[in-house]
Write an enzyme that holds these catalytic residues in place. Sequence first.
Site, PDB file in Angstrom:
ATOM      1  N   GLY A 163       1.072  -1.564   0.060  1.00  0.00           N
ATOM      2  CA  GLY A 163       0.208  -0.247  -0.196  1.00  0.00           C
ATOM      3  C   GLY A 163       0.737   1.411  -0.310  1.00  0.00           C
ATOM      4  O   GLY A 163       1.909   0.872  -0.701  1.00  0.00           O
ATOM      5  N   PHE A 164       0.326   2.455   0.613  1.00  0.00           N
ATOM      6  CA  PHE A 164       0.871   3.604   0.404  1.00  0.00           C
ATOM      7  C   PHE A 164       2.321   3.353   1.193  1.00  0.00           C
ATOM      8  O   PHE A 164       3.500   4.029   0.885  1.00  0.00           O
ATOM      9  CB  PHE A 164       0.299   4.978   0.549  1.00  0.00           C
ATOM     10  CG  PHE A 164      -0.305   5.029   0.194  1.00  0.00           C
ATOM     11  CD1 PHE A 164      -0.276   5.614  -1.411  1.00  0.00           C
ATOM     12  CD2 PHE A 164      -2.152   5.397   0.235  1.00  0.00           C
ATOM     13  CE1 PHE A 164      -1.110   5.942  -2.277  1.00  0.00           C
ATOM     14  CE2 PHE A 164      -2.750   5.968  -0.351  1.00  0.00           C
ATOM     15  CZ  PHE A 164      -2.970   5.952  -1.770  1.00  0.00           C
ATOM     16  N   GLU A 189     -18.640   9.791   1.804  1.00  0.00           N
ATOM     17  CA  GLU A 189     -18.271   9.595  -0.347  1.00  0.00           C
ATOM     18  C   GLU A 189     -19.762   8.664  -0.491  1.00  0.00           C
ATOM     19  O   GLU A 189     -20.373   9.352  -1.474  1.00  0.00           O
ATOM     20  CB  GLU A 189     -17.247   9.319   0.077  1.00  0.00           C
ATOM     21  CG  GLU A 189     -15.834  10.270   0.117  1.00  0.00           C
ATOM     22  CD  GLU A 189     -14.823   9.924   0.545  1.00  0.00           C
ATOM     23  OE1 GLU A 189     -13.343  11.202  -0.213  1.00  0.00           O
ATOM     24  OE2 GLU A 189     -14.257   8.770   0.784  1.00  0.00           O
ATOM     25  N   ASP A 248      -0.930   2.221   8.750  1.00  0.00           N
ATOM     26  CA  ASP A 248      -2.369   2.586   8.967  1.00  0.00           C
ATOM     27  C   ASP A 248      -2.589   1.481  10.505  1.00  0.00           C
ATOM     28  O   ASP A 248      -3.407   1.333  12.025  1.00  0.00           O
ATOM     29  CB  ASP A 248      -3.682   1.917   8.523  1.00  0.00           C
ATOM     30  CG  ASP A 248      -4.394   2.569   7.388  1.00  0.00           C
ATOM     31  OD1 ASP A 248      -3.559   3.985   7.556  1.00  0.00           O
ATOM     32  OD2 ASP A 248      -4.888   2.907   6.913  1.00  0.00           O
TER      33      ASP A 248
END
Lengths: 445, 445
Positions: free
Chosen positions: B16-17, B178, B316
Amino acid sequence: MQDHITPRRVVILGGGFAGLFAARALRKSPVAVTVVDRHAHHLFQPLLYQCASGILSEGQIAQPLRAVLRRHHNVRCVLAEATDVDADARLVHARRPGGGVVQLPYDDLIVAVGMRQSYFGHDEFAAHAPGMKTLDDALDIRRRIYRAFEMAETAANDRERKRWLTFALVGGGPTGVELAGQIREIAGHTLDREFRRLDPAHARVLLFEGSDAVLGGFGPALAHRAARSLQHLGVELHLGTRVTDIDAHGLTVRDRDGRTTRFGARTVLWTAGVEAPPIAAALARATGAEQDRAGRILVEPDLTVPGRPEIRVTGDVMSLDGLPGLAEVAMQSGAYAGRSVRHAVEGRTKKPKPFKYVDLGSAAYIARGRAVVKAGPVHLTGFTGWLAWLFIHLAFLTGFRSRLGAVLGWSVAFATSSRRERACTMTDTEVPAARAVGPKTSPPS
Amino acid sequence: MQDHITPRRVVILGGGFAGLFAARALRKSPVAVTVVDRHAHHLFQPLLYQCASGILSEGQIAQPLRAVLRRHHNVRCVLAEATDVDADARLVHARRPGGGVVQLPYDDLIVAVGMRQSYFGHDEFAAHAPGMKTLDDALDIRRRIYRAFEMAETAANDRERKRWLTFALVGGGPTGVELAGQIREIAGHTLDREFRRLDPAHARVLLFEGSDAVLGGFGPALAHRAARSLQHLGVELHLGTRVTDIDAHGLTVRDRDGRTTRFGARTVLWTAGVEAPPIAAALARATGAEQDRAGRILVEPDLTVPGRPEIRVTGDVMSLDGLPGLAEVAMQSGAYAGRSVRHAVEGRTKKPKPFKYVDLGSAAYIARGRAVVKAGPVHLTGFTGWLAWLFIHLAFLTGFRSRLGAVLGWSVAFATSSRRERACTMTDTEVPAARAVGPKTSPPS
C-alpha cells in the site's frame, strides 16, 4: 391494426447485437418492447479478449442496456433469465437473479439469446479451462494470465515454473488466435523487466485446433498468413489435435494418428465451440422447431419459426443457410426482425423479402501491427490489415461513449506495450463452484 | 557496513502507500528489497469509492505493484500473504495463493500491512454488508448498488420495491459519507430516465453513525457543514445509533435511549470500523510488542518495535500518538522507515530524529461540486472545497499513468452525470462463501 389502448407487445430475449438492433429498429413504432437479459449490460463481444488481456476496462466494452436504450421510450429492460416459452399462451417465463419469476406476455417474440461455450460433453473441463463468452469469463482469464506469471516467480522448482509459464489455448478461431497473440505480447513486451527470477518472454503459448488451419473461416490464403504471423510471434501451433483431458496441471491431446501427448500447463483457455442455451431447446419443444447439432433453431427465410409467424429467431442462435456466428450477422438479422415487426404493425400486408446477409467482411487481430481482414474479394494482412481492423472497430464502437477511452487504451497499448487494465484479484485459487458448473446451470437468456 | 556479496535484505510486508513509499526511499541503497503482498496491485485507496460507484475502472485506481516498481532494480515483488514472523531467526513465513509456503529471511523488516474492515465481533454481518477496503469490495458494492435498481424495477410489490430502493450505510467517516453521496447522485442523476416502473430519484439513502457527527475527524465546523450538505443531497442521517442486527432484508439499530428500530433495506454497506489483520497479532506474539484495541502495533518514536530495532511498523497498522489512518500518514511513515534503513546501511550512527507527521490536510468528497477540505487552519467547503479536492487528487495521482483516464472519467461524470464504468455482473445472488468469511480467513498482508 394495433390496439390503441394496449400497444402490441414485443418481447426480445437477449440484449446482444441482435436484440439491440431489433429494439432499435422498433424505435418509432407504437409498440411496447421488453428486452430481457440476465446481464444488465450490452457487451461489445468482439473486443472481449482485449478486456481479458488488460487493454480495455469492463466499462469500455460493456454498457448498461438501459443506458444504451435510455432514449427508446417504448423499451423496457428486464434483468431476468428466460427459462421457458408457452407458444400457445404467448408467454415467456423468466427467472429474476435473486429468485422469483417474471411472466412476460407477447404478441411478437424475437429470440436473440446467443450461444454459450460448449465443452462437447466435457463440462468438467470448464473448471480448469474457462471459456470466453461473458465479462466474467474475461475477468477470470485476465486473473489467470497475470497470476500465472506471479506464481511462476515464486515457484518452488523449475518444473513448476515451466508449467506456470505454459499457456494452452484450445480452439483456433478468432478468439483463440486473438488470445494467443495477446499472451505472447504480454509475455514479450508488457511484463518486460518486471520479474527478477524469470524472463516472461520465455512463456510458451500452445494453440490446439482440431482442423487443419487456424482462422479456417477466412479461407486458405488468409489462414496460412495468420498461421505464419502466429508462429512469428512465437505461438506453437498444434493443428489436427483433439483435447481428451484437462486438469489443473495440464492437458492431454490426441492427434489424427491416434497418438496422445500430455502437456504441462497451469493455464488452459477454451474457445473451441459453442452450443445453444437451454431456452433454445425449450423454444423448440414449445413450437416444434428443429435444432441443428449445436442447438441453433432452424428458421424460415423470414427468420420466423415454422408455423409461428409471431416468433423470430436472430443472431448466433439462428440457423439459416449456414450463416456464421458473427457480430455482423447478428446486427443484420436483429434489425431485419425488428423491421418485420414494424412493417406488420404498420399494416403492410406484402410478404417481406427474405433475409439476406450482406457480408461486410470480417477481421481478426493477431498482434500489435498484425491483423487479417476479409471483405468480399479484398484480403488484407499484416500492417494494412491491422489499420483496417482499427478503422472497423473505431467505426463500430461509435455508438459507445467509451470510444474515447478505448482509443486511449489502444494508444497506450500500441505505443508503449503497457496495459492500463491489469488490476485483478489474485486471491481466488480455483474457479468458484458457481462458475465451474456455469455452462450447465446459467445459460444466457 | 553492508556485505558486498549478499546485500542487506529488507522485507516489506504490504504494497500500500506505506510499503510503496518505504521501497521508494530505498531505491538507491545497495539492499535487496522484497515487497510481499497478497494482492498483485497497489491500490489508490482514497478513490476506491469512485470505482464502487462506476466513475473509475479498476485499472484507474490500481496498478500492478511490479509495474510501479519496475525501475527499482533492487526490489522483488512476491505475491503471498504473510502468516507469521520468527523474530529471533529473522524470518517471515508467507503463503502463496494456490497453497505452498514462502520463507523470507530479513535483516530489516518493515511492516505495512494496513487494516481491514472490522465488524466489531459481528463477522456474520459481512455476508450482508460488504466493507470497502479492497478492489473486490468495490466491485461487489458496484454490483449491489446497480443491481438494487434492477431488482426494484421487477419487484413483485411496493414493499419489495421500497426495500430494493433503500440503501443503508453504516459508518459516518469519509468512506461512508462519500458512498452516501455517490448513491444519491446515481439515483438522482446517473439513472435518470432509464427506468420505466420506478423513479430512481426516490431511492432512500440512510447513513448510520455511532457518534454525534459525520466526518468527526474534520472538527465540529466542517462536520456540521458536511452534515448539511448530505441532508441537502437527500441523505437521511441517523447519528448516535448502533447497528445490532443485519440480514438480507434490512438492519436493526439502537439509539442512545435504548430504542431499537428496524429499517427495511436490501443494500447495506459497512464502513464503520477497522481492525488489524492476524499478522499483527503474530508479530506482537513474536516480539512482545503491545497492540491497541484495534490491534495496531505500538511503536517507538522511530517506528521500531520496542527491543527490535530491525523491525519497523508503518501506516495504518502503526499505533503512535493517536495518528489517524490516513494515506498521508502511511506515505510519510513508510518513507521515514525506508530512509531509516538507508541511513543504517550508509553507516550513519547518529540516532535518527523521531518520526514527525506533517499534516498536509485531509479531504472528503461529498458530491459533485461539494467537498470538505481541512489543511491546518484552512477549512474549505462546498465548491471551493471541491476544487481543492480535485487539485489534491490530481496531484497525488501523478505517479499513476492512469491519471489521464481518471480525468476523462471525472470529466464525463461531472459534466454529464453519467458513469463510464457501470458494467458488472448481476447473476450472483449472494456473496460467495469465501467472501462472506473474508474478514476471518483472508487478512491483507
